[in-house]
Design a protein around this motif. Sequence first.
Motif, PDB file in Angstrom:
ATOM      1  N   LYS A 127      45.441  90.730  46.660  1.00 20.35           N
ATOM      2  CA  LYS A 127      44.830  90.107  47.967  1.00 20.35           C
ATOM      3  C   LYS A 127      44.238  88.659  48.065  1.00 20.35           C
ATOM      4  N   GLY A 128      44.260  88.098  46.817  1.00 17.64           N
ATOM      5  CA  GLY A 128      43.679  86.844  46.690  1.00 17.64           C
ATOM      6  C   GLY A 128      42.087  86.667  46.162  1.00 17.64           C
ATOM      7  N   LEU A 129      41.769  88.038  45.991  1.00 16.69           N
ATOM      8  CA  LEU A 129      40.219  88.083  45.561  1.00 16.69           C
ATOM      9  C   LEU A 129      39.960  87.616  44.083  1.00 16.69           C
ATOM     10  N   ASN A 130      39.132  87.096  43.640  1.00 17.73           N
ATOM     11  CA  ASN A 130      38.739  86.969  42.342  1.00 17.73           C
ATOM     12  C   ASN A 130      37.676  87.901  41.534  1.00 17.73           C
ATOM     13  N   PRO A 131      36.904  88.388  42.267  1.00 16.77           N
ATOM     14  CA  PRO A 131      36.250  89.775  41.605  1.00 16.77           C
ATOM     15  C   PRO A 131      36.850  90.965  42.212  1.00 16.77           C
ATOM     16  N   GLU A 132      37.313  91.847  41.432  1.00 17.74           N
ATOM     17  CA  GLU A 132      37.892  93.127  41.886  1.00 17.74           C
ATOM     18  C   GLU A 132      37.563  94.181  40.964  1.00 17.74           C
ATOM     19  N   TRP A 133      37.202  95.392  41.660  1.00 17.88           N
ATOM     20  CA  TRP A 133      36.621  96.590  41.080  1.00 17.88           C
ATOM     21  C   TRP A 133      37.781  97.344  40.523  1.00 17.88           C
ATOM     22  N   VAL A 134      37.512  98.069  39.436  1.00 23.52           N
ATOM     23  CA  VAL A 134      38.426  99.052  38.598  1.00 23.52           C
ATOM     24  C   VAL A 134      37.746 100.214  38.300  1.00 23.52           C
ATOM     25  N   THR A 135      38.561 101.149  38.332  1.00 23.84           N
ATOM     26  CA  THR A 135      37.939 102.665  37.789  1.00 23.84           C
ATOM     27  C   THR A 135      38.509 102.921  36.490  1.00 23.84           C
ATOM     28  N   VAL A 136      37.430 103.014  35.515  1.00 26.12           N
ATOM     29  CA  VAL A 136      37.780 103.503  34.081  1.00 26.12           C
ATOM     30  C   VAL A 136      37.508 104.861  33.996  1.00 26.12           C
ATOM     31  N   GLU A 137      38.615 105.751  33.625  1.00 22.67           N
ATOM     32  CA  GLU A 137      38.605 107.026  33.591  1.00 22.67           C
ATOM     33  C   GLU A 137      38.762 107.470  31.951  1.00 22.67           C
ATOM     34  N   PHE A 138      37.862 108.235  31.397  1.00 24.50           N
ATOM     35  CA  PHE A 138      38.012 108.285  30.074  1.00 24.50           C
ATOM     36  C   PHE A 138      37.396 109.904  29.696  1.00 24.50           C
ATOM     37  N   SER A 139      38.226 110.088  28.405  1.00 29.44           N
ATOM     38  CA  SER A 139      38.016 111.558  28.024  1.00 29.44           C
ATOM     39  C   SER A 139      37.830 111.669  26.494  1.00 29.44           C
ATOM     40  N   PHE A 140      36.833 112.619  25.956  1.00 33.96           N
ATOM     41  CA  PHE A 140      36.680 112.469  24.589  1.00 33.96           C
ATOM     42  C   PHE A 140      36.228 113.914  24.079  1.00 33.96           C
ATOM     43  N   PRO A 141      36.703 114.561  23.139  1.00 38.80           N
ATOM     44  CA  PRO A 141      36.449 116.094  23.199  1.00 38.80           C
ATOM     45  C   PRO A 141      35.293 116.162  22.368  1.00 38.80           C
ATOM     46  N   SER A 142      34.887 115.306  21.766  1.00 39.99           N
ATOM     47  CA  SER A 142      33.309 115.385  20.886  1.00 39.99           C
ATOM     48  C   SER A 142      32.331 114.379  21.510  1.00 39.99           C
ATOM     49  N   PRO A 143      31.798 114.641  22.420  1.00 42.10           N
ATOM     50  CA  PRO A 143      31.136 113.078  23.331  1.00 42.10           C
ATOM     51  C   PRO A 143      29.535 113.553  22.587  1.00 42.10           C
ATOM     52  N   SER A 144      29.081 112.452  22.822  1.00 41.68           N
ATOM     53  CA  SER A 144      27.708 112.284  22.731  1.00 41.68           C
ATOM     54  C   SER A 144      26.936 110.984  23.734  1.00 41.68           C
ATOM     55  N   ILE A 145      25.598 111.253  23.687  1.00 41.68           N
ATOM     56  CA  ILE A 145      24.799 110.400  24.841  1.00 41.68           C
ATOM     57  C   ILE A 145      25.229 108.983  24.383  1.00 41.68           C
ATOM     58  N   ASP A 146      25.355 108.454  23.243  1.00 47.62           N
ATOM     59  CA  ASP A 146      25.469 107.159  22.768  1.00 47.62           C
ATOM     60  C   ASP A 146      26.896 106.561  22.727  1.00 47.62           C
ATOM     61  N   ASP A 147      27.795 107.348  23.155  1.00 42.23           N
ATOM     62  CA  ASP A 147      29.234 106.790  23.562  1.00 42.23           C
ATOM     63  C   ASP A 147      29.356 105.466  24.580  1.00 42.23           C
ATOM     64  N   TRP A 148      30.025 104.844  24.277  1.00 38.86           N
ATOM     65  CA  TRP A 148      30.047 103.563  25.437  1.00 38.86           C
ATOM     66  C   TRP A 148      31.579 103.058  25.655  1.00 38.86           C
ATOM     67  N   ILE A 149      31.665 102.235  26.645  1.00 38.16           N
ATOM     68  CA  ILE A 149      32.892 101.643  26.864  1.00 38.16           C
ATOM     69  C   ILE A 149      32.713 100.056  26.841  1.00 38.16           C
ATOM     70  N   GLY A 150      33.566  99.466  26.034  1.00 40.52           N
ATOM     71  CA  GLY A 150      33.454  97.840  26.125  1.00 40.52           C
ATOM     72  C   GLY A 150      34.814  97.247  26.673  1.00 40.52           C
ATOM     73  N   VAL A 151      34.587  96.412  27.454  1.00 41.37           N
ATOM     74  CA  VAL A 151      35.612  95.463  28.226  1.00 41.37           C
ATOM     75  C   VAL A 151      35.989  94.356  27.265  1.00 41.37           C
ATOM     76  N   PHE A 152      37.177  94.324  26.930  1.00 46.06           N
ATOM     77  CA  PHE A 152      37.507  93.282  25.947  1.00 46.06           C
ATOM     78  C   PHE A 152      38.804  92.438  26.799  1.00 46.06           C
ATOM     79  N   SER A 153      38.573  91.002  26.377  1.00 48.40           N
ATOM     80  CA  SER A 153      39.486  89.845  26.905  1.00 48.40           C
ATOM     81  C   SER A 153      39.596  88.941  26.155  1.00 48.40           C
TER      82      SER A 153
END
Length: 614
Positions: free
Chosen positions: A59-85
């Motif tokens: 729609k011609g927008l430069n900022p856009e919102w995305v949804t990141v869904e994730f799952s990990f069978p052995s989670p911990s409180i210090d898990d994190w998601i990094g965005v790479f480009s």
Amino acid sequence: MTRLNGAILTLLFLALLVVGEANRPHDEQPLSKIAIHETTLAFHESAYVKVTPSILGLKGLNPEWVTVEFSFPSPSIDDWIGVFSPANFSAATCSPENKRVSPPLLCSAPIKYQFANYSNPKYKDTGKGYLKLQLINQREDFSCALFSGGLTNPKLIAVSNTVAFVNPKAPVYPRLAQGKIWNEMTVTWTSGYGINEAEPFVEWGFKGGDHIHSPAGTLTFSRSSMCGAPARTVGWRDPGFIHTSFLKELWPNSMYTYKLGHKLFNGTYVWSQSYHFKASPYPGQDSKQQVVIFGDMGKAEADGSNEYNNYQPGSLNTTNQIIQDLKNIDIVFHIGDICYANGYLSQWDQFTSQVEPISSTVPYMIASGNHERDWPGTGSFYGNMDSGGECGVPAETMYYVPATNRAKFWYATDYGMFHFCIADTEHDWREGSEQYEFIERCLASADRQKQPWLIFLAHRVLGYSSNNYYAEQGSFEEPMGRESLQRLWQKYKVDLAVYGHVHNYERTCPIYQSICTSQEKSNYKGPLNGTIHVVAGGGGAGLADFTTLQTTWSIFKDHDFGFIKLTAFDHSNLLFEYKKSSDGKVYDSFTISRDYRDILACAVDSCPSTTLAS
């Protein structure tokens, strides 16, 4: 996970140089906290990361919102998601520093990150979660990666699908600036089109009238332009192409519309959305004129990422308050420490996106700060590593200023009844230096009958500050700060000197040689007989403490985020306001009321010796 992704990922992760200032934790780049060199591969067949939508900008927008869904069978409180480009952050994109050293297996730090439990309080129990992240058009595609082990011992668990903007090369983030003459506006923007692909231009004209095309020049810089790590290692990211067009012979105070354009060599055109601006008033023109000034703002993420250590917690508030009041603002001065990229060059795109609603509408003038320029052995007045290896190159390219030489970031500019002299504190300003000569020429050139409001701007505090560090040094200023310059401020009757660098707000009395020249605090009438010094470094970066020592010259202090606004109603009346970024309300103010003869009047060291001749 595909075989292709698996092959790419086995090549990852070796070195991340950490750049920060031990004595200024609030100035550390959040990305420098990630010990990527400690990363191990720990892919889990049941783990996944999925990003939707995968195509952005439809729609011609430069900022856009995305949804990141994730799952990990052995989670911990210090898990994190990094965005790479770019999305492919493998060794295939690395280049060695020299023939004897292999390239790093991880070529770039993430452009942003967030902890997995940020919006998922039960993530540690369920191993499932999601994040809402904002992505901006940065000329490349994106991918998200899930890590466990925290920031200091990261383990790569899974990598997402690729996400891309429909036109990653589109012209984005226009930045207006005053030209070298009063009736010239410059427009600078970023795109992915080099001169071998397209011709850049601006289509502009009177609002509702005919439009013309003005060509733009194109600049860029390379990894070898950087002076050190991380800017030339894991912090490097291709800046794309920076275009600047000069819109000339503007009618004073007239409204113009403009669009950024690229004519491709196949004859088609790529356009930005339409923007508008108001031309500057004629120098000396008597009309209401409003100026905003602040330093040390930086950037923050609307989605909350990168903010675990209160890096620049006030920057979004400052930006939003200015946007809300934009109809009552004519020009903005951001006096150094622009985005605190500190060598992580993706942050420059994110900053220009953040301030686009401001910079696309009014001139956004910048000054050079330590986090733009300082690097050892590069001619900086200071040998610190505050720029993260940038040594001024991104700032000097991303933004236009009307300097004779942008590597020497000092310049003058007029706006109606204001005359501004902007210094570069990262180069020598002392008597006998090239910059000192410029400062005197700039101050002397002000026609005070037409431009009664003379303003001096600089990043470091060359005047007065009750900051803890300065007090401990016994200087209450940048060392050697005012010793050479105070004679000039007094001789040319500078009204206000405004600084950043110290992350708080403070206002002095009218002062000369550490002595108040007036005991008035809020309504100044007639000659000031000195200069009022203001620290306005609370734009957004972590706050700095005041000394407990009480000085006679400090009128008002505030340990909070904020900015100042000057309103010239006419040639005789100026309103000064300090506003907090949290609510936009005024917490300190004063007025100056005077006639032209008050400027002509002699004060200590401001007039030549008289004679007895009748």
